[in-house]
Design an enzyme around this catalytic site. Sequence first.
Site, mmCIF file in Angstrom:
data_model
loop_
_atom_site.group_PDB
_atom_site.id
_atom_site.type_symbol
_atom_site.label_atom_id
_atom_site.label_comp_id
_atom_site.label_asym_id
_atom_site.label_seq_id
_atom_site.Cartn_x
_atom_site.Cartn_y
_atom_site.Cartn_z
ATOM 1 C CG ASP A 1 -8.038 -4.802 1.431
ATOM 2 O OD1 ASP A 1 -8.990 -4.289 2.052
ATOM 3 O OD2 ASP A 1 -7.954 -4.808 0.187
ATOM 4 C CG ASP B 1 -2.161 -20.501 -1.038
ATOM 5 O OD1 ASP B 1 -1.649 -20.488 0.103
ATOM 6 O OD2 ASP B 1 -1.654 -21.125 -1.989
ATOM 7 C CG ASP C 1 -13.667 -7.004 2.030
ATOM 8 O OD1 ASP C 1 -13.413 -6.264 3.013
ATOM 9 O OD2 ASP C 1 -14.125 -6.563 0.955
ATOM 10 C CE LYS D 1 1.787 -18.092 -2.402
ATOM 11 N NZ LYS D 1 0.887 -19.273 -2.466
ATOM 12 C CE1 TYR E 1 -3.427 -2.741 0.650
ATOM 13 C CE2 TYR E 1 -4.630 -0.699 1.026
ATOM 14 C CZ TYR E 1 -4.621 -2.054 0.766
ATOM 15 O OH TYR E 1 -5.805 -2.714 0.622
HETATM 16 C C1 IPM Z 1 -10.350 -1.238 3.762
HETATM 17 C C2 IPM Z 1 -10.589 -0.647 2.415
HETATM 18 C C3 IPM Z 1 -9.420 0.265 2.069
HETATM 19 C C4 IPM Z 1 -8.169 -0.593 2.052
HETATM 20 C C5 IPM Z 1 -9.578 1.017 0.744
HETATM 21 C C6 IPM Z 1 -10.840 1.861 0.734
HETATM 22 C C7 IPM Z 1 -8.372 1.852 0.426
HETATM 23 O O1 IPM Z 1 -10.777 -1.639 1.458
HETATM 24 O O2 IPM Z 1 -10.249 -0.470 4.733
HETATM 25 O O3 IPM Z 1 -10.280 -2.462 3.852
HETATM 26 O O4 IPM Z 1 -7.865 -1.244 1.050
HETATM 27 O O5 IPM Z 1 -7.478 -0.619 3.072
HETATM 28 MG MG MG Z 2 -10.859 -3.606 2.275
#
Ligand code: IPM
Ligand code: MG
Length: 356
Positions: free
Chosen positions: A247, A223, A251, A191, A142
């Site tokens: 990240d 993975d 999710d 990884k 990032y």
């Molecule tokens: C998160 C989001 C952010 C990230 C984006 C909006 C930059 O997806 O907080 O997980 O990738 O960190």
């Molecule tokens: Mg995210």
Amino acid sequence: MEKTIAVLRGDGIGPEIVGEALKVLDKVAEKFGHTFHYNNVDIGGCSIDKYGVPITDENMAVCKNADSVLLGAVGGPKWDSCPANIRPEKALLAVRKELGLFANLRPTKLFPQLASASPLKPEVVGNGIDLLIVRELTGGIYFGPRTTEEVNGEKVATDTMPYSEHEIERIGRVAFETARKRNKKLASVDKANVLDTSRLWRATMHKLAEEYSDVEYSDILVDNTAMQLIKNPGQFDVLVTENMFGDILSDEASMLTGSIGMMPSASLSSGTCGMYEPIHGSAPDIAGQDKANPLGTILSAAMMLRYSFGMAQEADAIENAVQQVLNEGYRTGDIMQPGCTLLGCVAMGDQVVAHL
Ligand code: IPM
Ligand code: MG
């Protein structure tokens, strides 16, 4: 206690959900005898519209000077075509970096009242899901150097993922300490079969594992982690990983509960200041319609009280109020179930306040 909170409502449903969290904080202040001052800060698309940048230096200073930061959500289709350096997300990354928020805690908990919302079969969910992802937040790909250049008549883009030992060690310590306070079980995700950064990550974690010998430690490839989260999520308690893996996996993990609108998060520095936000996005499709679920933001405010202000009792009170509201069958549209009572964003906030 008297605390100053930078309030970053952001875009889409951000202003609505943050409004409800502030109502809850006001009630907590009244009940427990605290004073919370709110300093409003434009961030993301609304700031681009007003000032041409996703966050101004002045507003960044407001965040830095606050005791803590509460954020709704940023971004939306309106700003998707903005150049990379002024996209709404840029402000989020800048706040993380400027405030030194290197430790992102993302709990994933299956609320028993919402178990049927999980896309997993009941026999896979077993005794429930209660895991915590500790994501490194200010390093790696990032923030590493990136370029897009012309090479031999075609464009070549490069992103880099640097990690230094001290960055790995400090996130590792947060993870081990957090594991100690939970079930003393930590899996480090990497990884290491391919990446140098992961090999350094693993070696650094192994050194810490000797120091924290009371914590049951394991390594797992990213993975395989993605697979195991679906196959048997109950095997995990605390997971620690680098920025981009975290990240993606967070999710995935949040979806196991089927109710992303419920999930809070905390981004912590080495001091007490943190940034607290729901993990969902700005949901522009339902913005301004009083349909959003404010509970993720309300639970984020509870995390703020617990982690930044040392107000454990107050945080418990909010979390209990949310449980009671769910027990009584109140639901926003995203978590609606047959036989329950559908509420809008404001009415849901009112219910939490009423149960405090
Ligand atoms: C998160 C989001 C952010 C990230 C984006 C909006 C930059 O997806 O907080 O997980 O990738 O960190
Ligand atoms: Mg995210």
